[in-house]
Design an enzyme around this catalytic site. Structure first.
Site, PDB file in Angstrom:
ATOM      1  CE  LYS A 216      -4.390  -1.920   1.280  1.00  0.00           C
ATOM      2  NZ  LYS A 216      -5.515  -1.996   2.226  1.00  0.00           N
ATOM      3  NE  ARG A 251      -7.732  -8.638   0.387  1.00  0.00           N
ATOM      4  CZ  ARG A 251      -7.476  -7.738  -0.560  1.00  0.00           C
ATOM      5  NH1 ARG A 251      -6.605  -6.764  -0.347  1.00  0.00           N
ATOM      6  NH2 ARG A 251      -8.083  -7.813  -1.742  1.00  0.00           N
TER       7      ARG A 251
END
Length: 272
Positions: A216, A251
């Site tokens: 991210k 995840r």
């Protein structure tokens, strides 16, 4: 298997069947490539596969229901023929969740925690499957303009309390509920760090915690890496922090790297 949260944490492999996801858009949006990637993730240590047909990157615009179904249902059917591990459907739409479960999915992963579709909670309850509810404000298109909090952790905690209660009222068993604090969703770079630093606070909700920090932008910000694929080791650091804070499911995109990182981190923090 999903309820073994006090043992080694589970790795959820990300399989985006999209042309525009932030780090792997367009790579796996054909059946052959998606099937090959899914099998490779399992071989490299994934405990769960998370299938998504709708990009939720900042600024992304919702696609049609028909398009989402056309992207995810065929690959779920193919994967279910060859794999026995749990398959998660990453969607905010109750109809997609229902048809995905009928096609072989076992888990619903909803970034809106049931807010975007009023039928989602009752649908999950009907099928009695694990439900991942994530913290978000606004939508992927608007969320990065909604990062003002008086008490970041307190407001996320209250959000979870409210959504868990509504899920239970809808008929979802609490043992099927998993929470995700929503790294990168309506949060600034420093706020993402704060969530990871204080993750253990959410353990008092007594449900498993999922963390999705993989590749991210906050990692790229601190490392000065604009290419998401260059954020593997930054992701590894975030995963270690999440495990230390009590995360039960990670995840991730990058297997087998995260498999090795997380297994050692488990030994350090989870077995102490």
């Amino acid at each position: 298997k999903l309820k073994q949260q006090h043992q080694n944490k589970l790795l959820m492999g990300i399989l985006n069947i999209t042309p525009d996801s932030f780090s792997d858009g367009g790579e796996f949006n054909t059946l052959d490539r998606a099937l090959t990637q899914g099998k490779m993730m399992v071989k490299n240590g994934a405990d769960i596969l998370d299938i998504g047909g709708q990009s939720t990157r900042p600024g992304s615009i919702s696609i049609s229901l028909e398009e989402e179904l056309n992207r995810v249902i065929p690959i779920i059917k193919l994967l279910r023929k060859d794999l026995t591990i749990p398959i998660s459907i990453d969607t905010t739409r109750a109809i997609v969740a229902e048809k995905a479960i009928q096609a072989g999915a076992n888990i619903v992963n909803d970034i809106s925690a049931g807010i975007f579709d009023q039928n989602m909670l009752s649908t999950v309850a009907k099928f009695n499957v694990p439900y991942i509810l994530m913290h978000i404000k606004g939508t992927p298109e608007t969320m990065q303009n909604l990062t003002e909090y008086k008490d970041l952790i307190g407001e996320i905690y209250q959000f979870f309390e409210e959504r868990i209660e509504l899920a239970k009222i809808a008929g979802i068993d609490k043992t099927n509920i998993i929470i995700d604090p929503g790294i990168g969703f309506a949060k600034t770079y420093p706020q993402n760090i704060e969530v990871l630093q204080k993750l253990s606070i959410f353990q008092t909700l007594n449900v498993p915690i999922l963390v999705g920090a993989s590749r991210k932008s906050f990692i790229g910000h601190f490392l000065n890496k604009n290419n998401p694929k260059e954020r593997i080791w930054g992701t590894a650091s975030a995963c270690c922090g999440a495990i230390a804070g009590g995360a039960d499911i990670l995840r991730v995109h990058d297997l087998p790297e995260m498999y090795d990182v997380c297994r050692v981190a488990d030994q350090i923090w989870r077995n102490s």
